[in-house]
Design a protein around this motif. Structure first.
Motif, PDB file in Angstrom:
ATOM      1  N   THR A 104       8.663 -15.253  -6.741  1.00  0.00           N
ATOM      2  CA  THR A 104       7.251 -16.046  -6.331  1.00  0.00           C
ATOM      3  C   THR A 104       7.330 -16.455  -4.999  1.00  0.00           C
ATOM      4  O   THR A 104       8.062 -15.529  -3.434  1.00  0.00           O
ATOM      5  CB  THR A 104       8.307 -17.398  -6.908  1.00  0.00           C
ATOM      6  N   GLN A 105       6.377 -16.838  -4.534  1.00  0.00           N
ATOM      7  CA  GLN A 105       5.833 -16.753  -3.360  1.00  0.00           C
ATOM      8  C   GLN A 105       7.027 -17.696  -2.602  1.00  0.00           C
ATOM      9  O   GLN A 105       7.470 -18.927  -2.485  1.00  0.00           O
ATOM     10  CB  GLN A 105       4.539 -17.047  -2.586  1.00  0.00           C
ATOM     11  N   VAL A 106       7.361 -17.919  -1.323  1.00  0.00           N
ATOM     12  CA  VAL A 106       8.423 -18.178  -0.514  1.00  0.00           C
ATOM     13  C   VAL A 106       7.124 -19.171   0.088  1.00  0.00           C
ATOM     14  O   VAL A 106       6.378 -18.778   1.148  1.00  0.00           O
ATOM     15  CB  VAL A 106       8.728 -17.270   0.343  1.00  0.00           C
ATOM     16  N   PRO A 107       7.624 -20.768   0.289  1.00  0.00           N
ATOM     17  CA  PRO A 107       7.030 -21.574   0.755  1.00  0.00           C
ATOM     18  C   PRO A 107       6.810 -21.096   2.373  1.00  0.00           C
ATOM     19  O   PRO A 107       8.682 -21.146   2.573  1.00  0.00           O
ATOM     20  CB  PRO A 107       7.317 -22.384   0.650  1.00  0.00           C
ATOM     21  N   PHE A 108       6.236 -22.050   2.925  1.00  0.00           N
ATOM     22  CA  PHE A 108       6.604 -22.382   4.722  1.00  0.00           C
ATOM     23  C   PHE A 108       7.313 -23.296   4.406  1.00  0.00           C
ATOM     24  O   PHE A 108       8.114 -23.244   6.033  1.00  0.00           O
ATOM     25  CB  PHE A 108       5.034 -22.494   4.878  1.00  0.00           C
ATOM     26  N   LEU A 109       7.306 -24.912   4.108  1.00  0.00           N
ATOM     27  CA  LEU A 109       8.100 -26.003   4.162  1.00  0.00           C
ATOM     28  C   LEU A 109       8.523 -26.020   2.812  1.00  0.00           C
ATOM     29  O   LEU A 109       7.693 -25.886   1.806  1.00  0.00           O
ATOM     30  CB  LEU A 109       6.752 -27.190   4.482  1.00  0.00           C
ATOM     31  N   SER A 110       9.837 -26.788   2.784  1.00  0.00           N
ATOM     32  CA  SER A 110      10.386 -26.981   2.137  1.00  0.00           C
ATOM     33  C   SER A 110      10.589 -28.960   2.668  1.00  0.00           C
ATOM     34  O   SER A 110      10.939 -28.456   3.352  1.00  0.00           O
ATOM     35  CB  SER A 110      11.729 -26.863   1.919  1.00  0.00           C
ATOM     36  N   ILE A 111      10.862 -29.560   1.338  1.00  0.00           N
ATOM     37  CA  ILE A 111      10.204 -30.586   2.024  1.00  0.00           C
ATOM     38  C   ILE A 111      11.629 -31.529   0.226  1.00  0.00           C
ATOM     39  O   ILE A 111      11.774 -31.178  -0.503  1.00  0.00           O
ATOM     40  CB  ILE A 111       9.624 -32.242   1.774  1.00  0.00           C
ATOM     41  N   SER A 141      22.203 -34.382  -1.274  1.00  0.00           N
ATOM     42  CA  SER A 141      21.494 -33.483  -0.728  1.00  0.00           C
ATOM     43  C   SER A 141      21.173 -31.759   0.447  1.00  0.00           C
ATOM     44  O   SER A 141      20.419 -31.104   0.425  1.00  0.00           O
ATOM     45  CB  SER A 141      21.469 -34.154   1.255  1.00  0.00           C
ATOM     46  N   THR A 142      23.268 -31.692  -0.271  1.00  0.00           N
ATOM     47  CA  THR A 142      23.704 -30.520  -0.056  1.00  0.00           C
ATOM     48  C   THR A 142      22.535 -29.535  -0.711  1.00  0.00           C
ATOM     49  O   THR A 142      22.334 -28.263  -0.999  1.00  0.00           O
ATOM     50  CB  THR A 142      24.848 -30.225  -0.127  1.00  0.00           C
ATOM     51  N   ALA A 143      22.989 -30.224  -2.506  1.00  0.00           N
ATOM     52  CA  ALA A 143      22.731 -29.071  -3.518  1.00  0.00           C
ATOM     53  C   ALA A 143      21.229 -28.773  -3.361  1.00  0.00           C
ATOM     54  O   ALA A 143      20.207 -28.199  -3.598  1.00  0.00           O
ATOM     55  CB  ALA A 143      22.423 -30.198  -5.051  1.00  0.00           C
ATOM     56  N   GLY A 144      20.238 -30.187  -3.026  1.00  0.00           N
ATOM     57  CA  GLY A 144      18.360 -29.710  -2.693  1.00  0.00           C
ATOM     58  C   GLY A 144      18.129 -28.824  -1.583  1.00  0.00           C
ATOM     59  O   GLY A 144      17.447 -27.723  -1.963  1.00  0.00           O
ATOM     60  N   LEU A 145      18.828 -28.733  -0.461  1.00  0.00           N
ATOM     61  CA  LEU A 145      18.892 -28.115   0.467  1.00  0.00           C
ATOM     62  C   LEU A 145      19.450 -26.466   0.032  1.00  0.00           C
ATOM     63  O   LEU A 145      18.792 -25.520   0.888  1.00  0.00           O
ATOM     64  CB  LEU A 145      19.822 -28.450   1.982  1.00  0.00           C
ATOM     65  N   SER A 146      20.404 -26.646  -0.846  1.00  0.00           N
ATOM     66  CA  SER A 146      20.344 -24.859  -1.709  1.00  0.00           C
ATOM     67  C   SER A 146      19.472 -24.493  -2.375  1.00  0.00           C
ATOM     68  O   SER A 146      19.040 -23.631  -1.962  1.00  0.00           O
ATOM     69  CB  SER A 146      21.923 -25.360  -2.401  1.00  0.00           C
ATOM     70  N   ALA A 147      19.164 -24.986  -2.473  1.00  0.00           N
ATOM     71  CA  ALA A 147      17.607 -24.532  -3.243  1.00  0.00           C
ATOM     72  C   ALA A 147      16.160 -24.826  -2.485  1.00  0.00           C
ATOM     73  O   ALA A 147      15.047 -23.777  -2.931  1.00  0.00           O
ATOM     74  CB  ALA A 147      17.278 -25.997  -4.914  1.00  0.00           C
ATOM     75  N   SER A 148      16.887 -24.725  -1.058  1.00  0.00           N
ATOM     76  CA  SER A 148      15.120 -25.143  -0.525  1.00  0.00           C
ATOM     77  C   SER A 148      15.354 -23.438  -0.128  1.00  0.00           C
ATOM     78  O   SER A 148      15.443 -22.756   0.424  1.00  0.00           O
ATOM     79  CB  SER A 148      15.701 -26.127   0.817  1.00  0.00           C
ATOM     80  N   ARG A 149      13.806 -22.792   0.554  1.00  0.00           N
ATOM     81  CA  ARG A 149      13.741 -21.458   0.323  1.00  0.00           C
ATOM     82  C   ARG A 149      12.622 -21.829   2.126  1.00  0.00           C
ATOM     83  O   ARG A 149      12.404 -20.845   2.283  1.00  0.00           O
ATOM     84  CB  ARG A 149      12.462 -20.680  -0.357  1.00  0.00           C
ATOM     85  N   GLY A 150      12.396 -22.706   1.932  1.00  0.00           N
ATOM     86  CA  GLY A 150      10.822 -23.241   2.932  1.00  0.00           C
ATOM     87  C   GLY A 150      11.692 -22.711   4.459  1.00  0.00           C
ATOM     88  O   GLY A 150      12.664 -22.678   5.026  1.00  0.00           O
ATOM     89  N   GLU A 151      11.079 -21.920   5.597  1.00  0.00           N
ATOM     90  CA  GLU A 151      10.406 -21.730   6.784  1.00  0.00           C
ATOM     91  C   GLU A 151      11.684 -22.931   7.617  1.00  0.00           C
ATOM     92  O   GLU A 151      11.903 -23.317   9.345  1.00  0.00           O
ATOM     93  CB  GLU A 151       9.946 -21.011   7.147  1.00  0.00           C
ATOM     94  N   ARG A 152      10.769 -24.435   7.690  1.00  0.00           N
ATOM     95  CA  ARG A 152      11.085 -24.253   8.035  1.00  0.00           C
ATOM     96  C   ARG A 152      11.397 -25.890   6.618  1.00  0.00           C
ATOM     97  O   ARG A 152      10.933 -26.143   5.285  1.00  0.00           O
ATOM     98  CB  ARG A 152       9.784 -26.038   7.994  1.00  0.00           C
ATOM     99  N   VAL A 153      12.495 -26.672   6.613  1.00  0.00           N
ATOM    100  CA  VAL A 153      12.623 -27.388   6.211  1.00  0.00           C
ATOM    101  C   VAL A 153      13.369 -29.273   6.038  1.00  0.00           C
ATOM    102  O   VAL A 153      13.865 -29.460   7.467  1.00  0.00           O
ATOM    103  CB  VAL A 153      14.335 -27.467   5.285  1.00  0.00           C
TER     104      VAL A 153
END
Length: 351
Positions: free
Chosen positions: A2-9, A81-93
């Motif tokens: 899948t396409q890597v996003p620029f931003l993860s929230i 919060s750590t679980a969500g960060l672990s699933a994030s892929r964005g260059e900005r989080v």
């Protein structure tokens, strides 16, 4: 892939059914303003007992950018919060709570600061609306005590609300401790960290998920994670107690030589009680640190994911997901939905 996003929230959620849709609407609108379609909104259900997961599943089906993560049980805010960060892929989080006390629209002010070279842009509260005097007083006392005790500089009046670069997030996730204090850990990482002052809003809906007991435990985790000062205090208390005991022994011996003995037991009991209290306090302080060492030595998974959802697809992750490296986590996430065709990267309206 899948396409890597620029931003993860990333937003941990615990019993947030009343305000979750409004949070998603505002967060998605803010993300669309700075990143277009190239963002993902990760909602982590931290063992909720209401309809939070059902709403997250509905949102994932309606909005292409929503990724739902359901933990196997309630792990607490920091591990969710750590679980969500672990699933994030964005260059900005962006790490933010789902209760709308921290306005998602501040992302529009954070992003330009990061574009000018900041590694972390954190929200610093100038005013906290809708909170009791006790909560305000205890929070103020906690942050000021922590700033005196901590071995690193942790900004006052801040929460976990912050925008981080990918490299900061990866370093944060590589830190193995289970009793996590994310705002302190990010401060420890260093780099250029810039404050964004703002007024914190009252909760949009629902009640606080941090009662007094959790606040005390959170404070203990913060202090023991970033300071050994309490251990030094216990050492000094022990030395002072020993000095007083020696002085009393000398005084008693001198009085005995003079033929003057003190009758009664009140003074003896008072001295015994005082020394016993000091000893118990010191043992308790040592026990707090020892207990955390025991928990760390067990090497249990930091968190356990029951299921993740994107669109209408539900998938499972390995129980070792929390212990994987950054690259392995991304591979596992891509593989989880590899069988499905990626949907159109068009934002949907959240009603």
């Amino acid at each position: 892939m899948t396409q890597v996003p620029f931003l993860s929230i990333v937003a941990p959620c615990h019993n947030e059914e009343e305000g979750l849709r409004e949070f998603c609407r505002r967060a998605a609108a803010a993300a669309d303003s700075v990143a277009g379609d190239a963002f993902e909104l990760i909602l982590v259900d931290d063992g909720s007992s209401d309809r939070t997961w059902e709403i997250i599943s509905d949102l994932a089906a309606d909005v292409p950018q929503v990724l739902g993560v359901r933990l196997l049980r309630n792990h607490g805010h920091q591990l969710a919060s750590t679980a969500g960060l672990s699933a994030s892929r964005g260059e900005r989080v962006l790490l933010i709570d789902a209760d709308l006390q921290d306005p998602p629209e501040l992302l529009l002010m954070m992003m330009p600061i990061m574009e000018r070279g900041a590694d972390v842009v954190y929200g610093q509260r100038t005013r906290r609306q809708g909170e009791s005097w006790f909560k305000l007083a205890s929070a103020s006392l906690f942050y000021r005590a922590l700033s005196k005790l901590a071995s690193v500089t942790i900004p006052r009046d801040t929460g976990d609300f912050r925008l981080m670069r990918r490299r900061v997030v990866d370093i944060l996730l590589a830190m193995p401790e289970r009793d996590r204090f994310i705002r302190g850990m990010v401060s420890w990482i260093g780099g250029r960290q810039v404050a964004l002052p703002y007024e914190r809003d009252a909760r949009f809906a629902g009640t606080t998920k941090y009662p007094l007991r959790k606040m005390i435990n959170f404070a203990l985790d913060a202090i023991t994670s970033f300071s050994t000062t309490p251990l030094r205090i216990s050492t000094w208390l022990g030395m002072m107690s020993a000095g007083v005991a020696i002085a009393l022994l000398v005084y008693t011996f001198v009085r005995w030589l003079q033929g003057e003995t003190v009758t009664g037991w009140s003074s003896i009991m008072a001295a015994v009680s005082a020394f016993s209290a000091i000893q118990l306090i010191c043992i308790g302080i040592i026990g707090e640190y020892l207990g955390r060492l025991v928990q760390e030595s067990k090497k249990r998974p930091m968190f356990m994911v029951e299921t993740i959802v994107r669109g209408s697809e539900h998938a499972e992750l390995s129980i070792a997901f929390s212990e994987m490296s950054a690259s392995d986590r991304r591979t596992a996430l891509d593989a989880a939905f590899a069988s499905g065709e990626p949907r159109s990267q068009r934002s949907s309206r959240i009603g």
